[in-house]
Design a protein around this motif. Sequence first.
Motif, mmCIF file in Angstrom:
data_model
loop_
_atom_site.group_PDB
_atom_site.id
_atom_site.type_symbol
_atom_site.label_atom_id
_atom_site.label_comp_id
_atom_site.label_asym_id
_atom_site.label_seq_id
_atom_site.Cartn_x
_atom_site.Cartn_y
_atom_site.Cartn_z
ATOM 1 N N ALA A 22 0.852 -1.209 0.000
ATOM 2 C CA ALA A 22 0.000 0.000 0.000
ATOM 3 C C ALA A 22 0.882 1.252 0.000
ATOM 4 N N LYS A 23 1.899 1.226 0.854
ATOM 5 C CA LYS A 23 2.788 2.391 0.967
ATOM 6 C C LYS A 23 3.560 2.597 -0.341
ATOM 7 N N ALA A 24 4.091 1.496 -0.886
ATOM 8 C CA ALA A 24 4.901 1.611 -2.111
ATOM 9 C C ALA A 24 4.055 2.136 -3.274
ATOM 10 N N LEU A 25 2.833 1.607 -3.434
ATOM 11 C CA LEU A 25 1.984 2.065 -4.546
ATOM 12 C C LEU A 25 1.491 3.491 -4.298
ATOM 13 N N LEU A 233 10.919 -4.223 1.454
ATOM 14 C CA LEU A 233 11.620 -4.716 0.254
ATOM 15 C C LEU A 233 10.621 -5.373 -0.687
ATOM 16 N N VAL A 234 9.639 -6.048 -0.099
ATOM 17 C CA VAL A 234 8.615 -6.716 -0.922
ATOM 18 C C VAL A 234 7.774 -5.657 -1.647
ATOM 19 N N GLY A 235 7.403 -4.593 -0.911
ATOM 20 C CA GLY A 235 6.623 -3.512 -1.526
ATOM 21 C C GLY A 235 7.368 -2.906 -2.712
ATOM 22 N N GLN A 236 8.642 -2.631 -2.522
ATOM 23 C CA GLN A 236 9.421 -2.010 -3.610
ATOM 24 C C GLN A 236 9.643 -2.981 -4.761
ATOM 25 N N ILE A 239 6.716 -3.093 -7.184
ATOM 26 C CA ILE A 239 6.715 -1.993 -8.166
ATOM 27 C C ILE A 239 7.685 -2.332 -9.315
ATOM 28 N N GLU A 240 8.875 -2.783 -8.937
ATOM 29 C CA GLU A 240 9.886 -3.119 -9.955
ATOM 30 C C GLU A 240 9.335 -4.174 -10.915
ATOM 31 N N ALA A 241 8.700 -5.198 -10.341
ATOM 32 C CA ALA A 241 8.212 -6.312 -11.162
ATOM 33 C C ALA A 241 6.977 -5.915 -11.973
ATOM 34 N N ILE A 249 6.258 -12.954 -9.329
ATOM 35 C CA ILE A 249 7.128 -11.968 -8.679
ATOM 36 C C ILE A 249 7.855 -12.671 -7.538
ATOM 37 N N PHE A 250 9.158 -12.824 -7.713
ATOM 38 C CA PHE A 250 9.970 -13.458 -6.674
ATOM 39 C C PHE A 250 10.729 -12.405 -5.875
ATOM 40 N N THR A 251 10.872 -12.690 -4.598
ATOM 41 C CA THR A 251 11.598 -11.776 -3.709
ATOM 42 C C THR A 251 12.828 -12.454 -3.102
ATOM 43 N N HIS A 252 12.954 -13.758 -3.346
ATOM 44 C CA HIS A 252 14.032 -14.542 -2.717
ATOM 45 C C HIS A 252 14.749 -15.370 -3.786
#
Length: 293
Positions: A22-25, A233-236, A239-241, A249-252
């Motif tokens: 929510a914050k990132a968007l 980091l997940v929020g950002q 956006i990147e993905a 969308i992978f984070t790891h």
Amino acid sequence: MDYVGRTVLISGGAEGIGFAIAKALGLEGMNVVIGDINSDSLNAALAKLRSAGINSVGLTMDVVKADDWQRAVALATEHFGALHALINNAGVGGKPGPIENNTLADWQWCIDVNLLGVVQGMQAAVPHIKQAGGGFVVNVASMAGMIGVPYGGEYTATKLAVAGLSEAWAVELNPFNIHVAALCPAFVSTRIHLSERNRALTHGQTTKAEEVELPDPESVMSQVVTNGIDPNLVGQRVIEALNDKELYIFTHPNYRQAVQKRYAAIDAAFERAESSAIVGHLRDQAVDAFVPQ
Ligand SMILES: NC(=O)c1ccc[n+]([C@@H]2O[C@H](COP(=O)([O-])OP(=O)(O)OC[C@H]3O[C@@H](n4cnc5c(N)ncnc54)[C@H](O)[C@@H]3O)[C@@H](O)[C@H]2O)c1
């Protein structure tokens, strides 16, 4: 991806990964609508979003209830004029443990929130996103949607389902200019291991919220979650993905080998079927028309 002045609805947006997205968007310029079952954390989250200059409104909702989803999309469209995006994030960790320890009520809770909550979110939001001319949906699955996790049967079942549905919906909604992604994080430092706190508010839990037994903070599950990555980091990363229109969308990236091992096992199983005396003759037959090529 267009964000500025567009509107996103985020379930379970009051805490953890949902709040971080929510914050990132919001910082990208989107109007944010958060729905959450916990009204105290919802109000605290709205105060934080607004103090960061993000246009935001919220409602108390349970993703299990179709009427609550209708109230959520109505709030988004009435307050901001249209709905362009959905983050199907609300989820629970289920009850980790051996197969025989989980009751059907445990399964029902996990399936209702993690799977049918996502389905109901799609059914409520997609007509509005179509009407707005397109946008995006992120369904929050998990690395447990890529690899079967022992002692996490019901969680794995729901997350594999969400990943599979996202593949299907990505194809189905592409003609409507709606990008669909499945977010598949491994451990993130949130309160997912304390999901039982929310169960009293939905169903299957007979104890009062304040009497719910939460896992020992020293337990393996508590430790791996609290040592997980920062939700921001997940929020950002989302956006990147989204900017790259990624489906998964992978984070790891460190889980790549584990997933590759699963695919290698699946591929090897195909090889055995190809050389099977019983079904091997089907190897050159065209696949059914509805399977995406
Ligand atoms: N934390 C992790 O390690 C991790 C890893 C992979 C996937 N996930 C997934 O990320 C999503 C978010 O989880 P989190 O880790 O931020 O957990 P969390 O418990 O910190 O946050 C979940 C949020 O959803 C809300 N919620 C729970 N049940 C709800 C319901 N029925 N209706 C509406 N809101 C409800 C909670 O109040 C809370 O605000 C979940 O789908 C989870 O399965 C988490």
